[in-house]
Write a protein that holds these residues in place. Structure first.
Motif, PDB file in Angstrom:
ATOM      1  N   LEU A   1      -9.652   9.371 -10.600  1.00  0.00           N
ATOM      2  CA  LEU A   1      -9.817   7.979 -10.223  1.00  0.00           C
ATOM      3  C   LEU A   1      -9.937   7.899  -8.715  1.00  0.00           C
ATOM      4  CD1 LEU A   1      -6.517   6.853  -9.382  1.00  0.00           C
ATOM      5  CD2 LEU A   1      -6.408   7.666 -11.718  1.00  0.00           C
ATOM      6  N   ILE A   2     -10.642   6.875  -8.221  1.00  0.00           N
ATOM      7  CA  ILE A   2     -10.744   6.733  -6.770  1.00  0.00           C
ATOM      8  C   ILE A   2      -9.575   5.926  -6.228  1.00  0.00           C
ATOM      9  CG2 ILE A   2     -13.246   6.998  -6.739  1.00  0.00           C
ATOM     10  CD1 ILE A   2     -13.463   3.984  -6.203  1.00  0.00           C
ATOM     11  N   GLY A   3      -8.921   5.186  -7.109  1.00  0.00           N
ATOM     12  CA  GLY A   3      -7.748   4.430  -6.677  1.00  0.00           C
ATOM     13  C   GLY A   3      -8.074   3.563  -5.479  1.00  0.00           C
ATOM     14  N   HIS A   4      -7.236   3.661  -4.465  1.00  0.00           N
ATOM     15  CA  HIS A   4      -7.387   2.849  -3.263  1.00  0.00           C
ATOM     16  C   HIS A   4      -8.200   3.597  -2.197  1.00  0.00           C
ATOM     17  CE1 HIS A   4      -6.501  -0.235  -0.396  1.00  0.00           C
ATOM     18  NE2 HIS A   4      -5.619   0.440   0.273  1.00  0.00           N
TER      19      HIS A   4
ATOM     20  N   GLU B   1       0.843  -1.214   0.000  1.00  0.00           N
ATOM     21  CA  GLU B   1       0.000   0.000   0.000  1.00  0.00           C
ATOM     22  C   GLU B   1       0.867   1.248   0.000  1.00  0.00           C
ATOM     23  OE1 GLU B   1      -2.192   0.829   3.712  1.00  0.00           O
ATOM     24  OE2 GLU B   1      -3.976   0.973   2.487  1.00  0.00           O
ATOM     25  N   GLY B   2       1.317   1.639  -1.193  1.00  0.00           N
ATOM     26  CA  GLY B   2       2.286   2.729  -1.256  1.00  0.00           C
ATOM     27  C   GLY B   2       1.708   4.101  -1.513  1.00  0.00           C
ATOM     28  N   ASP B   3       0.400   4.184  -1.821  1.00  0.00           N
ATOM     29  CA  ASP B   3      -0.186   5.486  -2.139  1.00  0.00           C
ATOM     30  C   ASP B   3      -0.235   6.383  -0.913  1.00  0.00           C
ATOM     31  OD1 ASP B   3      -0.649   4.475  -4.638  1.00  0.00           O
ATOM     32  OD2 ASP B   3      -2.835   4.470  -4.484  1.00  0.00           O
ATOM     33  N   SER B   4       0.282   7.597  -1.059  1.00  0.00           N
ATOM     34  CA  SER B   4       0.136   8.537   0.047  1.00  0.00           C
ATOM     35  C   SER B   4      -1.342   8.820   0.257  1.00  0.00           C
ATOM     36  CB  SER B   4       0.869   9.835  -0.278  1.00  0.00           C
ATOM     37  OG  SER B   4       0.663  10.752   0.769  1.00  0.00           O
ATOM     38  N   GLY B   5      -1.731   8.933   1.520  1.00  0.00           N
ATOM     39  CA  GLY B   5      -3.127   9.186   1.845  1.00  0.00           C
ATOM     40  C   GLY B   5      -3.916   7.914   2.081  1.00  0.00           C
ATOM     41  N   THR B   6      -3.270   6.759   1.970  1.00  0.00           N
ATOM     42  CA  THR B   6      -3.992   5.502   2.205  1.00  0.00           C
ATOM     43  C   THR B   6      -3.362   4.722   3.349  1.00  0.00           C
ATOM     44  OG1 THR B   6      -2.710   4.158   0.647  1.00  0.00           O
ATOM     45  CG2 THR B   6      -4.603   5.338  -0.242  1.00  0.00           C
ATOM     46  N   PHE B   7      -4.228   4.100   4.134  1.00  0.00           N
ATOM     47  CA  PHE B   7      -3.761   3.311   5.272  1.00  0.00           C
ATOM     48  C   PHE B   7      -4.779   2.248   5.655  1.00  0.00           C
ATOM     49  CE2 PHE B   7      -5.205   7.627   6.380  1.00  0.00           C
ATOM     50  CZ  PHE B   7      -6.405   7.341   7.019  1.00  0.00           C
ATOM     51  N   ALA B   8      -5.761   2.005   4.781  1.00  0.00           N
ATOM     52  CA  ALA B   8      -6.803   1.025   5.096  1.00  0.00           C
ATOM     53  C   ALA B   8      -6.225  -0.382   5.199  1.00  0.00           C
ATOM     54  CB  ALA B   8      -7.902   1.063   4.039  1.00  0.00           C
ATOM     55  N   ASP B   9      -5.317  -0.727   4.288  1.00  0.00           N
ATOM     56  CA  ASP B   9      -4.704  -2.061   4.317  1.00  0.00           C
ATOM     57  C   ASP B   9      -3.924  -2.236   5.625  1.00  0.00           C
ATOM     58  OD1 ASP B   9      -5.624  -2.171   1.729  1.00  0.00           O
ATOM     59  OD2 ASP B   9      -3.651  -2.212   0.777  1.00  0.00           O
ATOM     60  N   ARG B  10      -3.144  -1.197   5.942  1.00  0.00           N
ATOM     61  CA  ARG B  10      -2.340  -1.255   7.157  1.00  0.00           C
ATOM     62  C   ARG B  10      -3.234  -1.459   8.373  1.00  0.00           C
ATOM     63  NH1 ARG B  10      -1.540   1.764  10.996  1.00  0.00           N
ATOM     64  NH2 ARG B  10      -2.331   3.717  10.161  1.00  0.00           N
ATOM     65  N   MET B  11      -4.329  -0.692   8.438  1.00  0.00           N
ATOM     66  CA  MET B  11      -5.217  -0.799   9.600  1.00  0.00           C
ATOM     67  C   MET B  11      -5.827  -2.180   9.748  1.00  0.00           C
ATOM     68  SD  MET B  11      -7.347   2.756   9.725  1.00  0.00           S
ATOM     69  CE  MET B  11      -8.352   2.165  11.106  1.00  0.00           C
TER      70      MET B  11
ATOM     71  N   GLN C   1      -6.340  15.641  -3.484  1.00  0.00           N
ATOM     72  CA  GLN C   1      -5.862  14.621  -4.409  1.00  0.00           C
ATOM     73  C   GLN C   1      -6.527  13.313  -4.014  1.00  0.00           C
ATOM     74  OE1 GLN C   1      -1.654  13.557  -4.409  1.00  0.00           O
ATOM     75  NE2 GLN C   1      -1.719  13.080  -6.594  1.00  0.00           N
ATOM     76  N   VAL C   2      -7.227  12.716  -4.947  1.00  0.00           N
ATOM     77  CA  VAL C   2      -7.948  11.478  -4.662  1.00  0.00           C
ATOM     78  C   VAL C   2      -7.269  10.328  -5.399  1.00  0.00           C
ATOM     79  CG1 VAL C   2     -10.180  10.310  -4.741  1.00  0.00           C
ATOM     80  CG2 VAL C   2     -10.085  12.793  -4.482  1.00  0.00           C
ATOM     81  N   GLY C   3      -6.976   9.265  -4.666  1.00  0.00           N
ATOM     82  CA  GLY C   3      -6.463   8.061  -5.319  1.00  0.00           C
ATOM     83  C   GLY C   3      -4.959   7.939  -5.334  1.00  0.00           C
ATOM     84  N   GLY C   4      -4.272   8.640  -4.438  1.00  0.00           N
ATOM     85  CA  GLY C   4      -2.827   8.459  -4.326  1.00  0.00           C
ATOM     86  C   GLY C   4      -2.048   9.331  -5.279  1.00  0.00           C
ATOM     87  N   PRO C   5      -0.734   9.088  -5.379  1.00  0.00           N
ATOM     88  CA  PRO C   5       0.140   9.952  -6.178  1.00  0.00           C
ATOM     89  C   PRO C   5      -0.158   9.910  -7.674  1.00  0.00           C
ATOM     90  CG  PRO C   5       1.357   8.070  -5.296  1.00  0.00           C
ATOM     91  CD  PRO C   5       0.004   8.040  -4.683  1.00  0.00           C
ATOM     92  N   LEU C   6      -0.975   8.943  -8.099  1.00  0.00           N
ATOM     93  CA  LEU C   6      -1.349   8.858  -9.507  1.00  0.00           C
ATOM     94  C   LEU C   6      -2.768   9.360  -9.730  1.00  0.00           C
ATOM     95  CD1 LEU C   6       0.069   5.267 -10.149  1.00  0.00           C
ATOM     96  CD2 LEU C   6       1.244   7.450 -10.372  1.00  0.00           C
TER      97      LEU C   6
END
Lengths: 156, 511
Positions: free
Chosen positions: B403-406, B176-186, B374-379
């Motif tokens: 995109l909603i990305g992760h 889970e490398g996208d900045s702004g995401t931590f759902a997987d980690r949690m 920014q929605v959906g990480g660095p991309l």
């Protein structure tokens, strides 16, 4: 997360032997080598290549591809400063400038006395408690220059 | 019973010190380290069990502990930090927690606790249905890949089930490398058994016997939690040669990444598990036909797999009833960056961006106006508040060139310089490019240079045209989403914030 044992071919061989089996053994093997010695020495690259029936170029290619693997030991402490967007939104650029000013080195550098290596990292998954960092494996969130200074002062 | 989160973000703001202070003040008291409820502005948020349910306090510092104990906190006593029942807090009350039903509540090191909270009900139903009907359930649920690509999970599984191979694999993408995401980690830290159960169901349905969870090295707490949970599941017969006496074999191991963002791309991830440089593979063949070690492979994101147990337990229809259009079920949305109420918000698809940022998130943490998200990480694309009526839904974001990305949303206030953000998008792509395809490897570096020229006021109109042309080449010519989607943040910044690309070094407003 980085070991400080001096390189020993005997210890290296022991670690490589323990990790050479199983599917896709190279990454776990390299992690184990770095966990022991703090970096992946050239001798270990040669020995890993021989153990896995790979060329040295292939192993070197893997070591150099991944940001985590080091060819030389880091400083005694490693500070990873998150530079990704969520931390940017909360001022990590200014925080990084503060650290650079204070330690005399920025991301990618090690202080002259070998005490601290500073690295950029792109996301620690602490994006709702930004800006964040990792100091010797310890996570730090909601950082301010003062909080980070205090953490750095506690280091040996 | 006192509950203190052991989630990395809670630890990062002092949860370990609070736990230590509580243990010192109450020797012998039962203290459980849970995951986080995901209300990060209230972390460290501790809870106590009372006859009226759990009562939360937060944010707690070690210095607060004596006062809390004097106020009778273990029995739910009154105190300025008392928040009441967590379920009654608006941020949680407005959510639909299906995938995250147990996160922050259960002890992630206790399989009995997991089972007591409907854990393994999904696998039990899968075993009673059989593999084919289990596949049907996942297809019928409408679940799409939560990693960002949005491919229907059930179709992927069916392809693997139909493929022949000496061995099949279930691979969990936890990079889970996208900045702004931590759902997987949690979820890995707070409810690891739900991921193990989801992967086990995938193994049962497709005939795969071996699973890998590829976790990024930046997540040491998740790696530790998964390691413990896998050992417990193996020791109690929930993994191994005869899972749950169901007559099928499935086992799992964790693989640790090594700091390469591109390994979140599924084929690069497979090469990385194989012990190679994490370089993207050309498709076809699809991983479902020839994936890990050339064998048929299911590769899914953590949240996709962790959503499967509840789909099986409650039935496909119950899950599909949530959501809108072709986006069915719930999405764990992550509110991050400069936001007052940052955290994990699981909700049915369809909630608007404006509700998420202004209403639920409470606007910026700095108190200044929101300028961009920014929605959906660095991309992912940068959206201005003018687009806050966009519904959180795969197609609605795509229709607006986003995109909603992760599911990560990073909020910026009005001090942001969008040319600097566009430059960063290109710079990040240059740092993380695997080097296999030219548009990404060279394009990103040229992109940084062109944006720098624009920022310096050099032939602005010509360089803007050049940048647009470069973005089009990267979008159409790259092998994977890293080079292919980096144009999203760049072009959206250019489109929605043209005033930052005029060559004047910084906007006057930011000064």
């Amino acid at each position: 997360m980085h070991g400080s044992e001096p390189w020993s071919a005997e210890r290296g061989a022991e670690i490589i032997e323990r990790h050479r089996h199983g599917e896709g053994a190279l990454l776990p093997l390299l992690h184990a080598v770095q966990a022991a010695f703090g970096h992946v020495p050239e001798d270990a690259v040669r020995m890993a290549a021989a153990a896995l029936n790979l060329s040295r170029a292939e192993v070197f290619g893997v070591v150099s591809f991944y940001h985590d693997f080091r060819a030389a030991p880091a400083g005694r402490h490693v500070l990873k400063l998150c530079q990704a967007e969520a931390c940017q939104a909360m001022g990590c650029r200014a925080l990084t400038a503060h650290v650079t000013e204070r330690l005399g080195v920025g991301p990618g550098g090690t202080t002259g006395d070998g005490r601290v290596t500073v690295e950029a990292t792109y996301c620690l998954g602490l994006c709702a408690t930004a800006p964040s960092a990792m100091l010797d494996g310890q996570v730090l969130g909601r950082l301010t220059p003062a909080r980070l200074d205090a953490a750095l002062e506690r280091l040996a | 019973m006192i509950y203190v989160p052991g989630d990395a973000a809670a630890v990062a703001v002092g949860a370990d010190a609070v736990a230590a202070a509580l243990t010192a003040a109450l020797p012998g008291a039962a203290l459980v380290r849970t995951g986080s409820r995901g209300l990060f502005w209230l972390e460290p948020m501790i809870e106590v069990a009372t006859p009226a349910g759990r009562i939360a306090y937060g944010p707690v510092t070690p210095q607060d502990v004596p006062g809390l104990l004097a106020a009778g906190m273990p029995a739910g006593g009154a105190h300025p930090l008392r928040l009441g029942r967590p379920e009654d807090l608006p941020f949680l009350r407005r959510q639909t927690r299906l995938t995250f039903a147990r996160c922050g509540i259960v002890d992630p090191r206790c399989i009995e606790d997991y089972r007591a909270q409907r854990g393994y009900a999904g696998l039990a139903r899968a075993l009673s249905l059989g593999p084919a009907a289990t596949l049907d359930e996942v297809v019928q649920s409408g679940l799409r890949g939560r990693g960002g690509a949005g491919f229907p999970t059930g179709i992927k599984w069916r392809t693997v089930a139909a493929a022949s191979g000496a061995r099949k694999y279930i691979v969990c993408n936890a990079d889970e490398g996208d900045s702004g995401t931590f759902a997987d980690r949690m979820i890995m830290e707070g409810d690891p058994f739900v991921l193990i159960e989801g992967m086990t169901i995938a193994g049962f349905a497709t005939g795969a016997t071996h699973g890998y969870i590829y976790v990024r090295s930046e997540y040491p707490h998740a790696i530790a939690a998964l390691g413990e949970a896998i050992a417990i599941a193996r020791a109690t017969g929930w993994l191994g040669a005869n899972v749950a006496d169901g007559g099928f074999a499935f086992d799992l191991e964790v693989r640790v990444g090594a700091g390469a963002y591109v390994c979140g791309e599924e084929t690069a991830l497979l090469d990385s598990i194989e012990g190679k440089r994490g370089q993207v593979r050309a498709k076809p063949p699809l991983p479902a036909h020839a994936g890990l070690f050339g064998m048929p492979t299911v590769i899914n994101n953590v949240i996709s797999l962790a959503s499967v147990p509840v789909i099986l337990a409650d039935g496909a229809a119950a899950y599909r009833d949530f959501g809108i259009g072709r986006s069915r079920g719930t999405m764990p949305i992550q509110l991050a960056g400069n936001i007052r109420h940052g955290g994990l918000f699981e909700a049915a698809f369809g909630v608007t961006l404006g509700e998420l940022v202004d209403d639920i998130g409470g606007g910026t943490a700095s108190g200044r106006p929101v300028r961009a998200v920014q929605v959906g990480g660095p991309l992912g694309a940068y959206f201005p508040p003018a687009l806050f009526d966009t519904a959180f839904d795969y197609e609605a974001f795509a229709a607006r060139d986003g995109l909603i990305g992760h599911g990560g949303i990073v909020v910026f206030d009005d001090s942001v310089d969008m040319a600097q953000q566009a430059r960063f998008a290109m710079a990040f792509c240059a740092i993380e490019s695997c080097g296999k395809c030219t548009p990404c490897r060279l394009g990103a570096t040229r992109g940084v240079e062109v944006i720098e020229r624009i920022a310096a006021g050099e032939a602005v109109a010509a360089n803007r045209a050049l940048l647009e042309d470069l973005c089009s080449t990267m979008k159409l010519g790259s092998l994977c989403a890293l080079g292919g989607f980096t144009p999203y943040p760049v072009m959206s910044a250019l489109l929605h914030f043209p005033e930052d690309f005029t060559g004047s070094a910084r906007r006057a407003a930011a000064a």
